[in-house]
Design an enzyme around this catalytic site. Structure first.
Site: not given
Ligand code: ASP
Length: 351
Positions: A84, A201, A219, A229, A252-253
């Protein structure tokens, strides 16, 4: 803690500010896991236990907190087994790994970031150079790569064999209306689920004994994303925010939900109003949840957010905390004495 019922959720969401939700219905939130103050402190997302260890080692030796957190996350960026972040990240839908990263430094309130950067294993280092050696904050795509090349970064193929195989399976299983054939679609979709639904991330924040705050977020973004993106990680105020007078926050998320609410900026503002780091993370998370309610496709059958998200924070006093949208997540923290995982507070308890 009990899970918020749909009725309660609707009652608490509409027309109430997150602050009033928190004070009136504090029992809605999971855990109070925050801390008392620490002279030195490093906090990271759950995958950052090696990063907090490394960063604290550097800070103890008198190193700068920004150099410390970057050295910490470099371990994960360079790790082919973390799918990730950095090298080994799951690629976009065309099979190309594109990385996002940001850094922010409290004493000067400077920031640097890169987005959709290809071929460079450690985007966090490039983000720091954008901050220090350009008059800009964010460089993207080809421009970010040229800037990295100019500074002597070595280009490498970031797609590991493991990540390529996962991508190929995804490509073959995605559609029965193209010419890519999958040997066993059902089985493969089950294998792919952890990658499709998994957020990765790494965010890492630090405070040293002199009150210097710094942070980094890095990330490879979503697996199989549309090329180009950009998520929340490289966006200052969304994936990372540092105000040396108040504190630092990272996330994160589900990046899109956080991008629409400027989550880490909010976390820091809540800390500035006197809320603890953990309370501030919960309050910002409540805003993310409230805004998600305006988009039915982001809700589960109970009317609650169908995605995961986490905020991490440390304040000027070295108090720290973290909160997730859902229960069951851990973060990493080194408080100067011990390096450990702790449970995040949360808005909603998983069934
Ligand atoms: N926040 C990150 C993103 O939107 C993804 C992640 O945290 O896994 O790219």
């Amino acid at each position: 803690m009990t899970r918020v019922s749909r009725r309660n959720f609707l009652k608490t969401g509409m027309g109430l500010t997150a602050a009033s939700v928190l004070s009136k219905e504090k029992n809605l939130f999971g855990g109070v896991q925050g801390s008392t103050g620490n002279d030195m402190c490093v906090i990271a997302s759950g995958n950052g236990i090696r990063a907090t260890e490394k960063a604290m080692e550097i800070i103890r030796q008198g190193g700068d907190p920004l150099d410390a957190v970057i050295a910490g996350v470099n371990i994960v960026e360079e790790d082919p087994n973390d799918t990730s972040v950095g090298y080994g990240g799951i690629p976009n839908e065309e099979g190309v790994v594109e990385l996002d990263a940001s850094v922010m430094y409290g004493p000067t309130h400077q920031a640097g970031a890169v987005a959709s950067l290809r071929n460079i294993k450690t985007p966090s280092k490039v983000a720091k150079l954008v901050m220090e050696r350009s008059g800009h904050v964010l460089l993207v795509g080809e421009g970010a790569l040229k800037f990295a090349r100019a500074h002597g970064f070595k280009e490498e193929d970031l797609l590991t064999e493991k990540a390529r195989e996962i991508w190929l399976k995804w490509k073959e299983a995605m559609s029965d209306k193209d010419y890519w054939l999958s040997p066993d679609e059902k089985k493969i979709m089950a294998e792919l689920r952890p990658y499709i639904e998994h957020y990765g991330t790494i965010n890492c924040l630090a405070k040293n004994g002199a009150g210097v705050l710094a942070g980094v977020t890095t990330t490879s973004g979503y697996a199989f994303k549309i090329p180009g993106r950009v998520g929340d990680s490289p966006i200052i105020g969304a994936g990372l925010y540092v105000d040396n007078a108040i504190g630092a926050a990272g996330s994160t998320g589900f990046g899109e939900a956080n991008l629409r609410t400027c989550g880490t900026f909010q976390v820091v503002q809540f800390m500035g109003q006197g809320f603890s780091p953990e309370e501030s993370c919960l309050k910002a998370m409540q805003v993310v949840a409230d805004k998600a309610r305006l988009q039915p496709r982001l809700l589960n059958e109970d009317g609650l957010p169908n995605f995961g998200h986490s905020f991490y924070a440390v304040n000027k006093k070295g108090e720290y905390g973290a909160a997730g949208m859902w229960s069951g997540h851990r973060y990493a923290v080194h408080d100067g004495k011990e390096n450990k995982h702790k449970e995040e507070a949360y808005l909603y308890k998983r069934k």
